[in-house]
Design an enzyme around this catalytic site. Structure first.
Site, PDB file in Angstrom:
ATOM      1  N   LYS A   1       2.206  -0.815   0.266  1.00 31.51           N
ATOM      2  CA  LYS A   1       1.294  -0.104   1.166  1.00 31.51           C
ATOM      3  C   LYS A   1       1.603   1.389   1.111  1.00 31.51           C
ATOM      4  CE  LYS A   1       0.130   0.104   6.120  1.00 31.51           C
ATOM      5  NZ  LYS A   1       0.886   1.226   6.699  1.00 31.51           N
TER       6      LYS A   1
ATOM      7  N   SER B   1       4.656  -5.358  12.139  1.00 33.58           N
ATOM      8  CA  SER B   1       5.470  -4.192  11.776  1.00 33.58           C
ATOM      9  C   SER B   1       6.960  -4.521  11.850  1.00 33.58           C
ATOM     10  CB  SER B   1       5.153  -3.028  12.718  1.00 33.58           C
ATOM     11  OG  SER B   1       6.132  -2.015  12.600  1.00 33.58           O
TER      12      SER B   1
ATOM     13  N   HIS C   1      -1.223   5.892   5.802  1.00 37.12           N
ATOM     14  CA  HIS C   1      -0.464   5.630   7.026  1.00 37.12           C
ATOM     15  C   HIS C   1      -1.227   6.151   8.252  1.00 37.12           C
ATOM     16  CE1 HIS C   1       3.879   4.511   8.060  1.00 37.12           C
ATOM     17  NE2 HIS C   1       3.358   4.791   9.237  1.00 37.12           N
TER      18      HIS C   1
ATOM     19  N   THR D   1       6.196  -0.743   2.852  1.00 33.38           N
ATOM     20  CA  THR D   1       5.578   0.569   3.105  1.00 33.38           C
ATOM     21  C   THR D   1       6.300   1.620   2.276  1.00 33.38           C
ATOM     22  OG1 THR D   1       4.884  -0.113   5.274  1.00 33.38           O
ATOM     23  CG2 THR D   1       5.036   2.262   4.909  1.00 33.38           C
TER      24      THR D   1
HETATM   25  C1  LIG Z   1       0.805   3.879  16.339  1.00 30.67           C
HETATM   26  C2  LIG Z   1       0.907   3.528  14.871  1.00 30.67           C
HETATM   27  C3  LIG Z   1       2.063   2.905  14.409  1.00 30.67           C
HETATM   28  C4  LIG Z   1       2.174   2.569  13.064  1.00 30.67           C
HETATM   29  N1  LIG Z   1       3.266   1.891  12.647  1.00 30.67           N
HETATM   30  C5  LIG Z   1       3.362   1.502  11.358  1.00 30.67           C
HETATM   31  C6  LIG Z   1       4.466   0.745  10.921  1.00 30.67           C
HETATM   32  O1  LIG Z   1       5.345   0.391  11.692  1.00 30.67           O
HETATM   33  N2  LIG Z   1       4.504   0.401   9.613  1.00 30.67           N
HETATM   34  C7  LIG Z   1       3.521   0.759   8.720  1.00 30.67           C
HETATM   35  O2  LIG Z   1       3.605   0.435   7.547  1.00 30.67           O
HETATM   36  N3  LIG Z   1       2.451   1.458   9.132  1.00 30.67           N
HETATM   37  C8  LIG Z   1       2.337   1.821  10.419  1.00 30.67           C
HETATM   38  N4  LIG Z   1       1.237   2.505  10.836  1.00 30.67           N
HETATM   39  C9  LIG Z   1       0.122   2.747   9.878  1.00 30.67           C
HETATM   40  C10 LIG Z   1      -0.880   1.575   9.893  1.00 30.67           C
HETATM   41  O3  LIG Z   1      -0.341   0.440   9.277  1.00 30.67           O
HETATM   42  C11 LIG Z   1      -2.171   1.910   9.181  1.00 30.67           C
HETATM   43  O4  LIG Z   1      -1.876   2.388   7.890  1.00 30.67           O
HETATM   44  C12 LIG Z   1      -3.046   2.928   9.904  1.00 30.67           C
HETATM   45  O5  LIG Z   1      -2.948   2.791  11.300  1.00 30.67           O
HETATM   46  C13 LIG Z   1      -4.506   2.741   9.480  1.00 30.67           C
HETATM   47  O6  LIG Z   1      -5.318   3.713  10.018  1.00 30.67           O
HETATM   48  P1  LIG Z   1      -6.209   3.557  11.355  1.00 30.67           P
HETATM   49  O7  LIG Z   1      -5.243   3.613  12.501  1.00 30.67           O
HETATM   50  O8  LIG Z   1      -7.099   4.719  11.279  1.00 30.67           O
HETATM   51  O9  LIG Z   1      -6.920   2.222  11.286  1.00 30.67           O
HETATM   52  C14 LIG Z   1       1.114   2.872  12.169  1.00 30.67           C
HETATM   53  C15 LIG Z   1      -0.033   3.515  12.642  1.00 30.67           C
HETATM   54  C16 LIG Z   1      -0.145   3.824  13.982  1.00 30.67           C
HETATM   55  C17 LIG Z   1      -1.410   4.483  14.463  1.00 30.67           C
HETATM   56  C1  LIG Z   2       9.042   3.865  13.408  1.00 34.13           C
HETATM   57  C2  LIG Z   2       7.881   4.603  12.767  1.00 34.13           C
HETATM   58  C3  LIG Z   2       8.224   5.066  11.387  1.00 34.13           C
HETATM   59  C4  LIG Z   2       6.675   3.752  12.913  1.00 34.13           C
HETATM   60  C5  LIG Z   2       5.487   4.198  12.149  1.00 34.13           C
HETATM   61  O1  LIG Z   2       5.311   3.804  11.031  1.00 34.13           O
HETATM   62  C6  LIG Z   2       4.514   5.101  12.729  1.00 34.13           C
HETATM   63  O2  LIG Z   2       4.646   5.472  13.889  1.00 34.13           O
HETATM   64  O3  LIG Z   2       3.588   5.500  12.020  1.00 34.13           O
END
Ligand SMILES: Cc1cc2nc3c(=O)[nH]c(=O)nc-3n(C[C@H](O)[C@H](O)[C@H](O)COP(=O)(O)O)c2cc1C
Ligand SMILES: CC(C)CC(=O)C(=O)O
Length: 366
Positions: free
Chosen positions: A231, A108, A255, A157
């Site tokens: 994404k 990330s 997301h 993203t």
């Molecule tokens: C705690 C958390 C932080 C995330 N941070 C990012 C991030 O920094 N960048 C991003 O593109 N997606 C982020 N995502 C989305 C994930 O890349 C992904 O799309 C998602 O977690 C997939 O679903 P799942 O948690 O049900 O497997 C985040 C998701 C979670 C749960």
């Molecule tokens: C800093 C945030 C935008 C990180 C993220 O993508 C998330 O928490 O889902």
């Protein structure tokens, strides 16, 4: 691992017990009423598997590839922010776990460990996820750092022009995650000093550029030679646009249901997206994948591979690098068994006819 969990749900429970409430709520949570958060998981349960029998399944081969990189199974690690909130070793532990399982980790943009720390922690294929900031110079610098540290692709993203409304974070006054990648580039002081609400939300909304649009893919291409994946695609129209602007892959994602509530579950739009671009570029999916059967269903509906988000964080929280390995290994074991029981010795043998969707059932009534 405490309680000797036998599935990902039980690992989440161990993680819940290890984590401060503010952080568990942040990891677990979705947007608003969390309708899509539930749907991401429930939609998989509405798909049936059609097994075939009397096929030699004495050797199951899950190996796969993505953009020419070999994977031990079609399961990658999705980009998630702030791994040090889950474990002191943060993304270094995650990267080592991905390497140990012969898979790819997407780091990330908002990681707790730096690009350089992760790159030097292990010898594995890594991709870098990008947020485009209003300060484009910062985003460009991070892309260049990732490229010079040997990351192999940029994952842009596209679903976060602003951060979704995550009510637990608002109630808990969630802290702004400190990303070491931004050390010396941006200060968190002004945000940390503010009262009320989610500081993560304030920070994200002040930094991320909501004017980012399709023409900016040209800018991104001008600053990197790496392949670009987008994404956050949920429609055929956007998938076609992504192909038109020349990306190397598409990630069907909402997301983890943390942005706009009431968007469809990712698995429910996967097939139309894949069909809509007619194999022009490979498609990945994430969101709600918790079982080997979910991986199988995703492949049957056209995904090249899946990515997992929260389960990795829960594994990390429960037992660091070993915990993250356990998560990937559990999913791989479940996929292997699913393939054997469904009569598919290799990933290529998993076809559309191995699954039945709610639409298939509806059509069969006509
Ligand atoms: C705690 C958390 C932080 C995330 N941070 C990012 C991030 O920094 N960048 C991003 O593109 N997606 C982020 N995502 C989305 C994930 O890349 C992904 O799309 C998602 O977690 C997939 O679903 P799942 O948690 O049900 O497997 C985040 C998701 C979670 C749960
Ligand atoms: C800093 C945030 C935008 C990180 C993220 O993508 C998330 O928490 O889902």
């Amino acid at each position: 691992m405490a309680g000797d969990p036998t599935n990902l749900k039980e690992i989440e429970e161990v993680a819940r017990q290890c984590l401060p409430k503010m952080f568990y709520d942040f990891f677990r949570g979705g947007a608003e009423d969390e309708f899509t958060l539930r749907e991401n998981v429930d939609a998989f349960q509405r798909i049936r598997i059609n097994p075939r029998v009397l096929i030699d399944v004495s050797n199951i081969n899950m190996s796969s590839s993505f953009l020419g990189f070999n994977l031990s199974a079609p399961i990658l690690v999705a980009p998630t922010s702030g791994h040090k909130l889950a474990h002191p070793q943060g993304e270094v532990a995650t990267a080592r776990a991905a390497a140990a399982c012969n898979t790819i980790m997407v780091q990330s943009f908002s990681s707790s460990c730096t690009i350089e720390e992760v790159a030097s922690s292990c010898n594995a294929v890594r991709f870098f996820q990008l947020y485009v900031y209003k300060r484009r110079d910062i985003s460009a610098l991070l892309v260049q750092r990732a490229e010079s540290c040997g990351f192999k692709a940029i994952v842009l993203t596209a679903d976060t022009p602003r951060i979704g409304r995550r009510e637990a974070d608002i109630k808990n006054k969630m802290i702004a995650i400190k990303s070491s990648n931004l050390d010396g580039l941006l200060s968190y002081d002004a945000i940390s000093a503010r009262d009320g609400g989610s500081k993560l939300e304030t920070f994200a909304n002040e930094t991320i550029d909501p004017s980012l649009c399709w023409k900016d893919i040209g800018w991104l291409k001008s600053i990197t030679k790496l392949p670009i994946l987008i994404k956050g695609i949920l429609s055929v129209e956007d998938a076609r646009k992504a192909v038109e602007v020349g990306v190397s892959g598409i990630i069907v994602s909402n997301h983890g249901a943390r942005q706009l509530d009431h968007v469809p579950a990712t698995i429910s739009v996967l097939e139309e997206v894949v069909k809509g671009i007619d194999g022009a570029v490979p498609v990945l999916i994430d969101g709600g994948i918790r079982r080997g059967t979910d991986v199988f269903k995703s492949i049957a509906l056209g995904a090249k591979a899946v990515m997992i988000g929260r389960p990795i964080i829960y594994g990390l929280a429960a037992n660091g690098e070993e915990g993250a390995i356990k998560v990937i290994q559990m999913l791989k074991n479940e996929l292997e068994l699913t393939m054997a029981l469904a009569g598919c010795p290799t990933v290529k043998d998993i076809t559309r006819s191995h699954v039945q969707t709610p639409t298939d059932r509806f059509r069969s009534l006509l």
